[in-house]
Design an enzyme around this catalytic site. Sequence first.
Site, PDB file in Angstrom:
ATOM      1  N   ASN A 159     -38.400 -17.026 -17.394  1.00 19.26           N
ATOM      2  CA  ASN A 159     -37.267 -16.546 -18.190  1.00 19.26           C
ATOM      3  C   ASN A 159     -36.557 -15.415 -17.448  1.00 19.26           C
ATOM      4  OD1 ASN A 159     -38.537 -13.930 -18.979  1.00 19.26           O
ATOM      5  ND2 ASN A 159     -40.029 -15.344 -19.874  1.00 19.26           N
ATOM      6  N   ASP A 178     -43.847 -19.098 -23.590  1.00 20.29           N
ATOM      7  CA  ASP A 178     -44.645 -19.589 -24.720  1.00 20.29           C
ATOM      8  C   ASP A 178     -45.408 -20.863 -24.375  1.00 20.29           C
ATOM      9  OD1 ASP A 178     -44.025 -17.545 -26.470  1.00 20.29           O
ATOM     10  OD2 ASP A 178     -42.122 -18.475 -27.039  1.00 20.29           O
ATOM     11  N   LYS A 207     -45.493 -31.499  -4.444  1.00 20.78           N
ATOM     12  CA  LYS A 207     -44.120 -31.461  -4.962  1.00 20.78           C
ATOM     13  C   LYS A 207     -43.782 -32.788  -5.648  1.00 20.78           C
ATOM     14  CE  LYS A 207     -39.430 -30.632  -3.470  1.00 20.78           C
ATOM     15  NZ  LYS A 207     -38.499 -30.865  -2.382  1.00 20.78           N
ATOM     16  N   PHE A 238     -42.589  -5.997 -28.343  1.00 17.17           N
ATOM     17  CA  PHE A 238     -41.135  -6.061 -28.173  1.00 17.17           C
ATOM     18  C   PHE A 238     -40.667  -7.405 -28.717  1.00 17.17           C
ATOM     19  CE2 PHE A 238     -38.902  -2.832 -25.532  1.00 17.17           C
ATOM     20  CZ  PHE A 238     -39.930  -1.900 -25.499  1.00 17.17           C
ATOM     21  N   LYS A 254     -42.936 -10.683 -36.788  1.00 19.88           N
ATOM     22  CA  LYS A 254     -43.830 -10.550 -35.631  1.00 19.88           C
ATOM     23  C   LYS A 254     -44.747  -9.341 -35.778  1.00 19.88           C
ATOM     24  CE  LYS A 254     -40.712 -12.960 -32.550  1.00 19.88           C
ATOM     25  NZ  LYS A 254     -39.759 -12.923 -31.457  1.00 19.88           N
ATOM     26  N   LYS A 276     -48.719 -10.151 -35.840  1.00 24.40           N
ATOM     27  CA  LYS A 276     -49.509  -9.722 -34.672  1.00 24.40           C
ATOM     28  C   LYS A 276     -50.274  -8.429 -34.939  1.00 24.40           C
ATOM     29  CE  LYS A 276     -46.106 -12.061 -31.759  1.00 24.40           C
ATOM     30  NZ  LYS A 276     -45.983 -12.625 -30.434  1.00 24.40           N
TER      31      LYS A 276
HETATM   32  N1  CTP Z   1     -46.143 -12.168 -26.678  1.00 27.01           N
HETATM   33  C1  CTP Z   1     -47.424 -12.349 -26.199  1.00 27.01           C
HETATM   34  N2  CTP Z   1     -47.870 -13.610 -25.910  1.00 27.01           N
HETATM   35  C2  CTP Z   1     -47.079 -14.665 -26.086  1.00 27.01           C
HETATM   36  C3  CTP Z   1     -45.775 -14.508 -26.573  1.00 27.01           C
HETATM   37  C4  CTP Z   1     -45.329 -13.254 -26.852  1.00 27.01           C
HETATM   38  O1  CTP Z   1     -48.140 -11.383 -26.026  1.00 27.01           O
HETATM   39  N3  CTP Z   1     -47.549 -15.876 -25.792  1.00 27.01           N
HETATM   40  C5  CTP Z   1     -45.689 -10.810 -27.009  1.00 27.01           C
HETATM   41  C6  CTP Z   1     -44.547 -10.314 -26.162  1.00 27.01           C
HETATM   42  O2  CTP Z   1     -45.023  -9.607 -25.023  1.00 27.01           O
HETATM   43  C7  CTP Z   1     -43.809  -9.396 -27.112  1.00 27.01           C
HETATM   44  C8  CTP Z   1     -44.059 -10.001 -28.482  1.00 27.01           C
HETATM   45  O3  CTP Z   1     -45.213 -10.819 -28.325  1.00 27.01           O
HETATM   46  O4  CTP Z   1     -44.327  -8.082 -27.141  1.00 27.01           O
HETATM   47  C9  CTP Z   1     -42.931 -10.833 -29.027  1.00 27.01           C
HETATM   48  O5  CTP Z   1     -42.552 -11.793 -28.062  1.00 27.01           O
HETATM   49  P1  CTP Z   1     -41.361 -12.811 -28.328  1.00 27.01           P
HETATM   50  O6  CTP Z   1     -41.221 -13.690 -27.128  1.00 27.01           O
HETATM   51  O7  CTP Z   1     -40.178 -12.065 -28.825  1.00 27.01           O
HETATM   52  O8  CTP Z   1     -41.902 -13.629 -29.569  1.00 27.01           O
HETATM   53  P2  CTP Z   1     -42.885 -14.823 -29.750  1.00 27.01           P
HETATM   54  O9  CTP Z   1     -44.096 -14.313 -30.451  1.00 27.01           O
HETATM   55  O10 CTP Z   1     -43.098 -15.546 -28.467  1.00 27.01           O
HETATM   56  O11 CTP Z   1     -42.100 -15.725 -30.774  1.00 27.01           O
HETATM   57  P3  CTP Z   1     -40.768 -16.611 -30.550  1.00 27.01           P
HETATM   58  O12 CTP Z   1     -40.784 -17.022 -29.086  1.00 27.01           O
HETATM   59  O13 CTP Z   1     -40.964 -17.754 -31.454  1.00 27.01           O
HETATM   60  O14 CTP Z   1     -39.616 -15.756 -30.899  1.00 27.01           O
END
Ligand code: CTP
Length: 402
Positions: A212, A281, A291, A325, A339, A343
């Site tokens: 990302n 995710d 490859k 975050f 969240k 969490k």
């Molecule tokens: N995070 C994490 N592990 C993951 C996904 C997210 O530890 N697999 C943590 C990120 O570092 C951040 C927080 O969770 O502090 C929120 O991450 P974000 O990407 O905004 O949310 P998600 O929980 O992944 O939910 P979504 O993608 O559905 O918005």
Amino acid sequence: MLDNNLKDKTIVLCVCAGIAAYKSVEVLRLLQKQGARVRVIMTQGVKEFIGSLTFQVLSGNPVFTTLFDKGEDSSIRHIEWAEEADLVVIAPATANIIGKIANGIADDALSTFMLAVKCPVVVCPSMNTYMYENRAVQRNIDILEGDGFTIVEPGTGELACGVTGAGRFPEPRFVVDRIINCLSPKDLLGKKVLITAGPTREAIDPVRYISNHSSGKMGYAIAKIAEFRGADVTLISGPVHVESPLNVTIIPVLSALEMRDAFLSGLDDTDIAIKVAAVADYRAKQTADHKIKKNDDQMIIELEKNPDILKEAGMKKKHQFLVGFAAETRDLVENARKKLDAKNLDMIVGNLVGDPSSGFGTESNTVTLFYRDGKKESLESMDKEQVAHVLLDRIMARIRER
Ligand code: CTP
């Protein structure tokens, strides 16, 4: 609010004779940009490299070069300037001045002034590599360190004399960073802070990956400021192109699984954990050994879910203050709160990505802090280091309330 400002600080910039003397002009300018009042002391030899008028005009103050200046108060200036200084920086510091200060010798304006100094001193050794590595010079640097001086390690590279090695004048912004660090209140002293930053990278084959746009800037800014404020900082970093903060332990990782291992194994020993990283995710269910060739018109990559590292940490946490975050493109309040609860966090920092003043890759950020007790606080758009200060202020206030 704590910040990186040097407003109301008086800094004495001591310039010694060396080819790098011109770089201290940049140090002077950067200090002034932060609001500091700067006074300059030059050794006699510097005049061979750069004129005192440059420093006089830029600092707006007379430059002190000799104990026997004809000026009104020159006979006591070294004492007055030493008393009034909040910090002294010697940049560049030659082998000669390092030797004199280490041994208490006072035979010119600068070395005499140094005997009267009581405030923190930052020394930037800058000289030829062979001179820098000389045992007597190293011994004298050790003495200065033992006496409580902050030594900024010289840069390494090709020097003006043609030799390649250590001895270069450090980047002026590093010098100013160390100065701000020395003057920062150490309210996080004794606290262990664990931070994650940047994206994760999930391999598809040896040349491709899913990732990302996270630049890592926000997480690196928090690590830098936490270290300034005295914390023992570990930064688990995905692949980024951001300058590493000094005195921070950096653990480089690539994938979410690597980040998970590093984060969970550091968690027990941590007081404050801040998870800024943008974790992918999903990862490819299978990573190809070679490859992948473009044989078909369509291609489907099967993905599987990565573990939610923060959620696992939330379930495991004991005394730790856990911060997440949430980067959202819409419904910030609703998503961030969800969240925070899911969490088991103490705080979540929400921001809307896509706005030019906020989010991935930008220098500034516009964030809202959501707390466990339901309160929220929207901050105006500010520099990421400033956001880091406010965030740490709020975390420390909550920890003190516990
Ligand atoms: N995070 C994490 N592990 C993951 C996904 C997210 O530890 N697999 C943590 C990120 O570092 C951040 C927080 O969770 O502090 C929120 O991450 P974000 O990407 O905004 O949310 P998600 O929980 O992944 O939910 P979504 O993608 O559905 O918005």
